[in-house]
Design an enzyme around this catalytic site. Structure first.
Site, PDB file in Angstrom:
ATOM      1  N   PRO A  50       0.822  -1.218   0.000  1.00 43.32           N
ATOM      2  CA  PRO A  50       0.000   0.000   0.000  1.00 43.32           C
ATOM      3  C   PRO A  50       0.854   1.265   0.000  1.00 43.32           C
ATOM      4  O   PRO A  50       0.447   2.298  -0.549  1.00 43.32           O
ATOM      5  CB  PRO A  50      -0.817  -0.115   1.295  1.00 43.32           C
ATOM      6  N   PRO A 177      45.648  13.401  -3.748  1.00 41.66           N
ATOM      7  CA  PRO A 177      46.527  14.499  -3.346  1.00 41.66           C
ATOM      8  C   PRO A 177      47.829  14.086  -2.678  1.00 41.66           C
ATOM      9  O   PRO A 177      48.678  14.932  -2.435  1.00 41.66           O
ATOM     10  CB  PRO A 177      45.656  15.293  -2.369  1.00 41.66           C
ATOM     11  N   ASP A 200      54.573   9.611 -11.233  1.00 45.28           N
ATOM     12  CA  ASP A 200      54.944  11.017 -11.103  1.00 45.28           C
ATOM     13  C   ASP A 200      55.493  11.278  -9.713  1.00 45.28           C
ATOM     14  O   ASP A 200      55.210  10.546  -8.757  1.00 45.28           O
ATOM     15  CB  ASP A 200      53.720  11.915 -11.317  1.00 45.28           C
ATOM     16  N   LYS A 222      62.799  10.565 -14.316  1.00 46.02           N
ATOM     17  CA  LYS A 222      64.125  10.055 -14.640  1.00 46.02           C
ATOM     18  C   LYS A 222      64.176   9.299 -15.961  1.00 46.02           C
ATOM     19  O   LYS A 222      65.173   8.656 -16.276  1.00 46.02           O
ATOM     20  CB  LYS A 222      64.619   9.151 -13.501  1.00 46.02           C
ATOM     21  N   GLY A 253      49.594  12.253  -9.704  1.00 47.58           N
ATOM     22  CA  GLY A 253      49.014  12.923  -8.557  1.00 47.58           C
ATOM     23  C   GLY A 253      47.685  13.546  -8.921  1.00 47.58           C
ATOM     24  O   GLY A 253      47.447  13.909 -10.072  1.00 47.58           O
ATOM     25  N   GLY A 254      46.781  13.650  -7.953  1.00 45.88           N
ATOM     26  CA  GLY A 254      45.488  14.287  -8.208  1.00 45.88           C
ATOM     27  C   GLY A 254      44.657  13.503  -9.189  1.00 45.88           C
ATOM     28  O   GLY A 254      44.487  12.290  -9.077  1.00 45.88           O
ATOM     29  N   ASP A 255      44.138  14.197 -10.201  1.00 42.60           N
ATOM     30  CA  ASP A 255      43.334  13.584 -11.251  1.00 42.60           C
ATOM     31  C   ASP A 255      44.086  13.696 -12.572  1.00 42.60           C
ATOM     32  O   ASP A 255      44.716  14.730 -12.845  1.00 42.60           O
ATOM     33  CB  ASP A 255      41.984  14.312 -11.361  1.00 42.60           C
ATOM     34  N   MET A 337      50.087  25.089  -8.611  1.00 42.46           N
ATOM     35  CA  MET A 337      51.389  25.390  -9.226  1.00 42.46           C
ATOM     36  C   MET A 337      51.656  26.899  -9.245  1.00 42.46           C
ATOM     37  O   MET A 337      52.177  27.439 -10.222  1.00 42.46           O
ATOM     38  CB  MET A 337      51.449  24.824 -10.652  1.00 42.46           C
ATOM     39  N   GLY A 366      49.645  19.152   1.272  1.00 41.70           N
ATOM     40  CA  GLY A 366      48.294  18.843   1.735  1.00 41.70           C
ATOM     41  C   GLY A 366      48.005  17.359   1.812  1.00 41.70           C
ATOM     42  O   GLY A 366      48.392  16.584   0.929  1.00 41.70           O
TER      43      GLY A 366
END
Length: 410
Positions: A50, A177, A200, A222, A253-255, A337, A366
């Site tokens: 119901p 991050p 990286d 390198k 790093g990051g996206d 950056m 961070g």
């Protein structure tokens, strides 16, 4: 049912319900939890109840199931392959259970597992593997075992080698991050399955120590460049290892697509005819401010945020940023950056109309153990950065949200 039947272990089986009639009695929270899996299985679902929770009603509105807004009636289980009984009416549950027994329909009862002919296992999925755990009458233990197995499969701590041949290719993985716990579960699993990892400097380095000894780890910084530019050399390394039949992870790093040059690598791989998977990562533009207690948006303070690369100064002819337009925005600016050019950037923003008293926060390293934050204004940030000897990597946040975050931190 005789007691000896109840003491026998359940026989595990995977039901293939695609296109087959499944009847769900009751539209409450139990149904809300169980229905998504039935929808994913492609079942032809009929809900008899119901009322329903808003989430269940939304499924009906979306056409994922048919909802008959009434109580259970004898005959509702006709032609059903599977039934889930989850109403609050004990008498109706018993009647429906009896009908299921008579019609030989496998039946789950949320109110009385002993009266059911089927039990719902604690289920989880990871990359094509379904984990289903039954521990008899202890559903919490089932869920705990399920969670442990699925988590291990996802993050690579539970190694389950693939026995069928893998398709060589490259995964562009956003590592987040810096804190290794902030990589996605898919990214971590792909790392565990990799033959080669090209990393990286800003990727989550601690994860590299967890890789098996046979995995070749290459520091992108390198790679010998020779007559190639750095990015061309990295592209060539990705192509070379993938063509050698290796499973390659490009750990960033990051996206990958937020100032990560990931699209350049994806395009190079596409031109070479190499399969490429993109695994998004948590961008430092939002995660690092968050880790420092700063919301990039906040009700009544900032309704937008803009992420800007500061790798070239405002007066540099290579800059693609409309600094006068940014100065007129009222929301948050997040600079990546930009440590070495923050003085020029702050001066440009003030010159084009942003208040010199606008709060600024600079967060170095961070999410990492060495994270630290310094605060100033557009008028003082260059000196603050110099006095504190801030070095990259650092994220700079400009706007009133900086003050909000400081208040929350107390």
């Amino acid at each position: 049912m005789a007691d000896d039947r109840n003491d026998a272990p359940a026989y595990p089986v995977g039901l293939r319900l695609s296109g087959r009639r499944v009847v769900v009695l009751g539209g409450g929270t139990v149904a809300q939890r169980r229905l998504p899996a039935l929808v994913s299985a492609g079942a032809d679902i009929v809900l008899v109840s119901p009322t329903a929770t808003p989430s269940v009603e939304a499924m009906a509105d979306a056409g994922e199931l048919r909802w008959e807004r009434r109580p259970y009636q004898d005959g509702d289980l006709a032609d059903a392959w599977y039934a889930l009984i989850a109403t609050t009416d004990t008498a109706a549950n018993a009647a429906a259970s009896a009908e299921a027994e008579a019609r030989r329909v496998w039946c789950v009862r949320s109110d009385d597992a002993e009266a059911a002919t089927a039990w719902t296992p604690a289920t989880g999925r990871s990359e094509g593997v379904t984990v289903a755990v039954l521990t008899g009458r202890d559903p919490r233990r089932s869920a705990a075992v399920r969670d442990a197995v699925v988590e291990g499969l996802r993050d690579g701590t539970l190694v389950a080698p693939r026995h069928r041949e893998r398709t060589p290719g490259v995964a562009l993985v956003g590592g987040g991050p810096g804190d290794p716990d902030l990589i996605t579960v898919r990214g971590r699993r792909l790392l565990a399955e990799a033959d080669v990892v090209i990393a990286d400097r800003l990727g989550p380095r601690d994860l590299l120590d967890e890789l098996p000894p046979h995995v070749e780890v290459i520091d992108a910084a390198k790679i010998p460049y020779g007559r190639f530019m750095a990015q061309e050399a990295i592209n060539n390394a990705l192509i070379e290892h993938a063509r050698a039949g290796k499973a390659v992870v490009r750990l960033k790093g990051g996206d990958p697509f937020v100032f990560g040059r990931g699209m350049e690598e994806a395009e190079a791989l596409a031109e070479a005819g190499i399969a490429c998977t993109v695994v998004p990562g948590i961008s430092s533009s939002i995660s690092v401010p968050g880790a420092a207690g700063i919301p990039v948006t906040h009700r009544g303070v900032a309704h937008e945020f803009t992420v800007v690369s500061g790798h070239v100064a405002p007066e540099d002819p290579r800059s693609l940023v409309d600094w006068p337009a940014l100065a007129k925005l009222r929301g948050t600016l997040v600079l990546l950056m930009a440590v070495e050019r923050i003085g020029a950037i702050a001066a440009s923003l003030v010159q084009h109309g942003r208040s010199a008293d606008t709060p600024v926060a600079v967060i170095q390293e961070g999410t990492m153990a060495a994270q630290r934050r310094v605060d100033g204004t557009l008028a003082t940030v260059a000196q603050v950065v110099a006095d504190a000897e801030i070095r990259p990597p650092a994220v700079i946040v400009i706007g009133d949200v900086v003050t909000v975050g400081r208040a929350v931190q107390g």
